[in-house]
Scaffold this active site. Sequence first.
Site, PDB file in Angstrom:
ATOM      1  N   ARG A  28       0.840  -1.204   0.000  1.00  0.00           N
ATOM      2  CA  ARG A  28       0.000   0.000   0.000  1.00  0.00           C
ATOM      3  C   ARG A  28       0.875   1.254   0.000  1.00  0.00           C
ATOM      4  O   ARG A  28       0.524   2.252  -0.630  1.00  0.00           O
ATOM      5  CB  ARG A  28      -0.953  -0.024   1.203  1.00  0.00           C
ATOM      6  N   CYS A  73       9.570   1.623  16.148  1.00  0.00           N
ATOM      7  CA  CYS A  73       9.908   0.400  16.877  1.00  0.00           C
ATOM      8  C   CYS A  73       8.836   0.127  17.927  1.00  0.00           C
ATOM      9  O   CYS A  73       8.486   1.010  18.696  1.00  0.00           O
ATOM     10  CB  CYS A  73      11.270   0.573  17.537  1.00  0.00           C
ATOM     11  N   ASN A  83     -20.048  13.445  -0.380  1.00  0.00           N
ATOM     12  CA  ASN A  83     -19.884  11.985  -0.443  1.00  0.00           C
ATOM     13  C   ASN A  83     -20.784  11.465  -1.542  1.00  0.00           C
ATOM     14  O   ASN A  83     -21.879  11.993  -1.744  1.00  0.00           O
ATOM     15  CB  ASN A  83     -20.267  11.350   0.909  1.00  0.00           C
ATOM     16  N   ASN A 108      -6.696   9.858   6.777  1.00  0.00           N
ATOM     17  CA  ASN A 108      -5.853   9.201   5.780  1.00  0.00           C
ATOM     18  C   ASN A 108      -4.397   9.174   6.208  1.00  0.00           C
ATOM     19  O   ASN A 108      -3.918  10.080   6.890  1.00  0.00           O
ATOM     20  CB  ASN A 108      -5.988   9.900   4.421  1.00  0.00           C
ATOM     21  N   CYS A 143      10.949   0.463  21.574  1.00  0.00           N
ATOM     22  CA  CYS A 143      11.501   1.717  22.121  1.00  0.00           C
ATOM     23  C   CYS A 143      10.889   2.966  21.488  1.00  0.00           C
ATOM     24  O   CYS A 143      11.182   4.076  21.906  1.00  0.00           O
ATOM     25  CB  CYS A 143      13.020   1.744  21.988  1.00  0.00           C
ATOM     26  N   CYS A 173      17.596  -1.557  18.719  1.00  0.00           N
ATOM     27  CA  CYS A 173      17.420  -2.115  20.071  1.00  0.00           C
ATOM     28  C   CYS A 173      16.957  -3.571  20.020  1.00  0.00           C
ATOM     29  O   CYS A 173      16.826  -4.219  21.054  1.00  0.00           O
ATOM     30  CB  CYS A 173      16.400  -1.293  20.871  1.00  0.00           C
ATOM     31  N   THR A 216     -15.774  10.304   3.639  1.00  0.00           N
ATOM     32  CA  THR A 216     -15.641   9.384   4.779  1.00  0.00           C
ATOM     33  C   THR A 216     -16.972   8.724   5.081  1.00  0.00           C
ATOM     34  O   THR A 216     -18.013   9.382   5.026  1.00  0.00           O
ATOM     35  CB  THR A 216     -15.088  10.095   6.043  1.00  0.00           C
ATOM     36  N   GLU A 275     -22.314   8.799  -1.405  1.00  0.00           N
ATOM     37  CA  GLU A 275     -23.448   8.087  -0.796  1.00  0.00           C
ATOM     38  C   GLU A 275     -23.837   8.726   0.527  1.00  0.00           C
ATOM     39  O   GLU A 275     -23.070   9.493   1.101  1.00  0.00           O
ATOM     40  CB  GLU A 275     -23.042   6.630  -0.537  1.00  0.00           C
ATOM     41  N   HIS A 335      -5.074   9.038  12.171  1.00  0.00           N
ATOM     42  CA  HIS A 335      -4.764   7.603  12.129  1.00  0.00           C
ATOM     43  C   HIS A 335      -3.316   7.348  11.740  1.00  0.00           C
ATOM     44  O   HIS A 335      -2.980   6.284  11.231  1.00  0.00           O
ATOM     45  CB  HIS A 335      -5.749   6.874  11.200  1.00  0.00           C
TER      46      HIS A 335
HETATM   47  C1  BJW Z   1     -16.187   9.290  -2.183  1.00  0.00           C
HETATM   48  C2  BJW Z   1     -15.508   9.096  -3.355  1.00  0.00           C
HETATM   49  C3  BJW Z   1     -15.243  10.237  -4.095  1.00  0.00           C
HETATM   50  C4  BJW Z   1     -15.713   7.186  -2.492  1.00  0.00           C
HETATM   51  N1  BJW Z   1     -15.646  11.429  -3.641  1.00  0.00           N
HETATM   52  N2  BJW Z   1     -16.582  10.483  -1.745  1.00  0.00           N
HETATM   53  C5  BJW Z   1     -17.902   2.983  19.682  1.00  0.00           C
HETATM   54  C6  BJW Z   1     -18.720   1.898  19.403  1.00  0.00           C
HETATM   55  C7  BJW Z   1     -18.195   0.687  18.916  1.00  0.00           C
HETATM   56  C8  BJW Z   1     -16.842   0.547  18.660  1.00  0.00           C
HETATM   57  C9  BJW Z   1     -16.046   1.620  18.926  1.00  0.00           C
HETATM   58  C10 BJW Z   1     -16.563   2.810  19.446  1.00  0.00           C
HETATM   59  N3  BJW Z   1     -15.549   3.694  19.618  1.00  0.00           N
HETATM   60  C11 BJW Z   1     -14.417   3.102  19.187  1.00  0.00           C
HETATM   61  C12 BJW Z   1     -14.683   1.840  18.772  1.00  0.00           C
HETATM   62  C13 BJW Z   1     -13.748   0.833  18.196  1.00  0.00           C
HETATM   63  C14 BJW Z   1     -13.253   1.205  16.837  1.00  0.00           C
HETATM   64  C15 BJW Z   1     -14.435   1.590  15.958  1.00  0.00           C
HETATM   65  O1  BJW Z   1     -14.694   2.735  15.673  1.00  0.00           O
HETATM   66  N4  BJW Z   1     -15.151   0.600  15.472  1.00  0.00           N
HETATM   67  C16 BJW Z   1     -16.290   0.858  14.596  1.00  0.00           C
HETATM   68  C17 BJW Z   1     -16.459  -0.349  13.701  1.00  0.00           C
HETATM   69  C18 BJW Z   1     -17.511   1.214  15.397  1.00  0.00           C
HETATM   70  N5  BJW Z   1     -12.303   2.303  16.943  1.00  0.00           N
HETATM   71  C19 BJW Z   1     -11.032   2.086  17.274  1.00  0.00           C
HETATM   72  O2  BJW Z   1     -10.614   0.966  17.523  1.00  0.00           O
HETATM   73  C20 BJW Z   1     -10.129   3.305  17.366  1.00  0.00           C
HETATM   74  N6  BJW Z   1      -9.452   3.293  18.618  1.00  0.00           N
HETATM   75  C21 BJW Z   1     -10.068   3.425  19.790  1.00  0.00           C
HETATM   76  O3  BJW Z   1     -11.255   3.577  19.859  1.00  0.00           O
HETATM   77  O4  BJW Z   1      -9.243   3.352  20.871  1.00  0.00           O
HETATM   78  C22 BJW Z   1      -9.827   3.412  22.173  1.00  0.00           C
HETATM   79  C23 BJW Z   1      -8.760   3.129  23.209  1.00  0.00           C
HETATM   80  C24 BJW Z   1      -8.853   3.767  24.413  1.00  0.00           C
HETATM   81  C25 BJW Z   1      -7.916   3.508  25.382  1.00  0.00           C
HETATM   82  C26 BJW Z   1      -6.862   2.606  25.139  1.00  0.00           C
HETATM   83  C27 BJW Z   1      -6.771   1.988  23.922  1.00  0.00           C
HETATM   84  C28 BJW Z   1      -7.732   2.238  22.960  1.00  0.00           C
HETATM   85  C29 BJW Z   1      -9.039   3.222  16.305  1.00  0.00           C
HETATM   86  C30 BJW Z   1      -9.569   3.236  14.923  1.00  0.00           C
HETATM   87  C31 BJW Z   1      -8.419   3.056  13.928  1.00  0.00           C
HETATM   88  C32 BJW Z   1      -8.912   2.933  12.496  1.00  0.00           C
HETATM   89  N7  BJW Z   1      -7.846   2.508  11.663  1.00  0.00           N
HETATM   90  C33 BJW Z   1      -8.062   2.387  10.210  1.00  0.00           C
HETATM   91  C34 BJW Z   1      -6.819   1.728   9.587  1.00  0.00           C
HETATM   92  C35 BJW Z   1      -5.662   2.715   9.516  1.00  0.00           C
HETATM   93  C36 BJW Z   1      -4.442   2.137   8.902  1.00  0.00           C
HETATM   94  C37 BJW Z   1      -4.658   1.617   7.488  1.00  0.00           C
HETATM   95  O5  BJW Z   1      -4.966   2.390   6.579  1.00  0.00           O
HETATM   96  O6  BJW Z   1      -4.514   0.418   7.306  1.00  0.00           O
HETATM   97  O7  BJW Z   1      -8.286   3.697   9.650  1.00  0.00           O
HETATM   98  S1  BJW Z   1      -9.555   1.503   9.801  1.00  0.00           S
HETATM   99  C38 BJW Z   1      -9.959   2.506   8.396  1.00  0.00           C
HETATM  100  O8  BJW Z   1     -11.219   3.189   8.612  1.00  0.00           O
HETATM  101  C39 BJW Z   1      -8.885   3.593   8.328  1.00  0.00           C
HETATM  102  C40 BJW Z   1      -9.702   4.815   8.008  1.00  0.00           C
HETATM  103  O9  BJW Z   1      -9.008   5.990   8.388  1.00  0.00           O
HETATM  104  C41 BJW Z   1     -10.970   4.590   8.772  1.00  0.00           C
HETATM  105  C42 BJW Z   1     -12.147   5.395   8.262  1.00  0.00           C
HETATM  106  O10 BJW Z   1     -12.479   5.021   6.957  1.00  0.00           O
HETATM  107  P1  BJW Z   1     -12.898   6.144   5.891  1.00  0.00           P
HETATM  108  O11 BJW Z   1     -11.748   7.028   5.648  1.00  0.00           O
HETATM  109  O12 BJW Z   1     -14.161   6.773   6.311  1.00  0.00           O
HETATM  110  O13 BJW Z   1     -13.050   5.265   4.555  1.00  0.00           O
HETATM  111  P2  BJW Z   1     -14.321   4.378   4.058  1.00  0.00           P
HETATM  112  O14 BJW Z   1     -13.797   3.449   3.036  1.00  0.00           O
HETATM  113  O15 BJW Z   1     -15.040   3.796   5.189  1.00  0.00           O
HETATM  114  O16 BJW Z   1     -15.311   5.424   3.384  1.00  0.00           O
HETATM  115  C43 BJW Z   1     -14.995   6.060   2.154  1.00  0.00           C
HETATM  116  C44 BJW Z   1     -16.163   6.973   1.806  1.00  0.00           C
HETATM  117  O17 BJW Z   1     -15.821   7.732   0.659  1.00  0.00           O
HETATM  118  C45 BJW Z   1     -17.460   6.239   1.457  1.00  0.00           C
HETATM  119  O18 BJW Z   1     -18.502   6.818   2.224  1.00  0.00           O
HETATM  120  C46 BJW Z   1     -17.676   6.504  -0.050  1.00  0.00           C
HETATM  121  O19 BJW Z   1     -19.056   6.674  -0.392  1.00  0.00           O
HETATM  122  C47 BJW Z   1     -16.940   7.798  -0.237  1.00  0.00           C
HETATM  123  N8  BJW Z   1     -16.345   7.998  -1.548  1.00  0.00           N
HETATM  124  N9  BJW Z   1     -15.279   7.703  -3.478  1.00  0.00           N
HETATM  125  C48 BJW Z   1     -16.345  11.475  -2.450  1.00  0.00           C
HETATM  126  N10 BJW Z   1     -14.597  10.136  -5.282  1.00  0.00           N
HETATM  127 ZN    ZN Z   2      13.805   0.057  19.264  1.00  0.00          ZN
END
Ligand code: BJW
Ligand code: ZN
Length: 242
Positions: free
Chosen positions: A58, A115, A204, A90, A118, A141, A179, A206, A107
Site C-alpha cells: 500500500r 519500533c 460523499n 488518511n 523503544c 534495540c 468518509t 453516498e 490515524h
Molecule cells: C467518495 C468518493 C469520491 C468514495 N468522492 N466520496 C464505539 C462503538 C463501537 C466501537 C467503537 C466505538 N468507539 C471506538 C470503537 C472501536 C473502533 C471503531 O470505531 N469501530 C467501529 C467499527 C464502530 N475504533 C477504534 O478501535 C479506534 N481506537 C479506539 O477507539 O481506541 C480506544 C482506546 C482507548 C484507550 C486505550 C486503547 C484504545 C481506532 C480506529 C483506527 C482505524 N484505523 C483504520 C486503519 C488505519 C491504517 C490503514 O490504513 O490500514 O483507519 S480503519 C480505516 O477506517 C482507516 C480509516 O481511516 C478509517 C475510516 O475510513 P474512511 O476514511 O471513512 O473510509 P471508508 O472506506 O469507510 O469510506 C470512504 C467513503 O468515501 C465512502 O462513504 C464513499 O461513499 C466515499 N467515496 N469515493 C467522495 N470520489
Molecule cells: Zn527500538
Amino acid sequence: MSAFRLVVFTGAGVSAESGLGTFRGPGGIWERVRPEELATPEAFARDPGRVWRWYADRFAAMRAAEPNAAHREIARWQERFASVVVVTQNIDRLHQRAGSRDVLELHGTIWEARCEACGFVIDMPTAIDLEPGGGPPRCRCGGRMRPCVVWFGERLPEAPFERAADAAARADVILAVGTSATIYPAAGLVELAAASGAKVFEVNREATPLSRLAHRTIRKAAGEALPELTAELEAIAGGRFE
Ligand code: BJW
Ligand code: ZN
C-alpha cells in the site's frame, strides 16, 4: 465579527480519485481482506510478515499516487479563509503534498515506521530497504518496526486528536469529505462540531450516518464537488479575516 474558521474532515474517498482504494463499499479493501486479519495489533503479533508486506504494497501505491483536484482545492482555501484545519483519517500524506500546511493525521502515517519496543521512528522507504526479505526490519534495540498507523483498538495520537477536537468545537463550518464516518472516535468530531454550533457540510457519493446532521449534502465525487463549493463557502465567510 470574528474570523471564519473552517475544518475539513477527510477520509479515504478524498484520495479515491488519486487511484487509492477506499475501505468500505463496492471495490473497497475490506471486501478482499477482513480488517481484524490485518489492521490490528493482534494480527501483527500473529503474522508480522503478512501485515508488513500488506503495508509495504500500500505504501508503494500511495507513494506513486498524486494529489487530485480535491486535495488541491482544499490547499487553495488556506489563501481564502482565515483559518483552515485539515483533520484527516488518511495515512497517505496527499493533503501535505498538495500544499495544505495545517494537517492533523488522526490515524497516523504510512510514511513512517516505529519500533514496537523503544518507539524509535524511521521513514518508511528506509524501513523497507532495511529488510530486502520483505518482513518488518528490526530496530537497533532489537525490537520490531511497525507502520506508524493506528490500528483497531489502539488509542489515537493524543496531540493531533486534542487539536482536532479544539478546532471542531470552534469551527463555523465543518466539511466532511469522502468518509463513511463509521470509525470512532474520529467520526465523533463532526458530532462535536455540530453540537458546538458549526454548520455541517458533507461531500460523499453516498449517504452516511452524518447525512442526518448535515445542513448541506453534495452527492458528487470530491474532485468535482469541492471546486464548486468554494464560492458558497466564501459567501458564508463574508471576508471575515479578523
Ligand atoms: C467518495 C468518493 C469520491 C468514495 N468522492 N466520496 C464505539 C462503538 C463501537 C466501537 C467503537 C466505538 N468507539 C471506538 C470503537 C472501536 C473502533 C471503531 O470505531 N469501530 C467501529 C467499527 C464502530 N475504533 C477504534 O478501535 C479506534 N481506537 C479506539 O477507539 O481506541 C480506544 C482506546 C482507548 C484507550 C486505550 C486503547 C484504545 C481506532 C480506529 C483506527 C482505524 N484505523 C483504520 C486503519 C488505519 C491504517 C490503514 O490504513 O490500514 O483507519 S480503519 C480505516 O477506517 C482507516 C480509516 O481511516 C478509517 C475510516 O475510513 P474512511 O476514511 O471513512 O473510509 P471508508 O472506506 O469507510 O469510506 C470512504 C467513503 O468515501 C465512502 O462513504 C464513499 O461513499 C466515499 N467515496 N469515493 C467522495 N470520489
Ligand atoms: Zn527500538
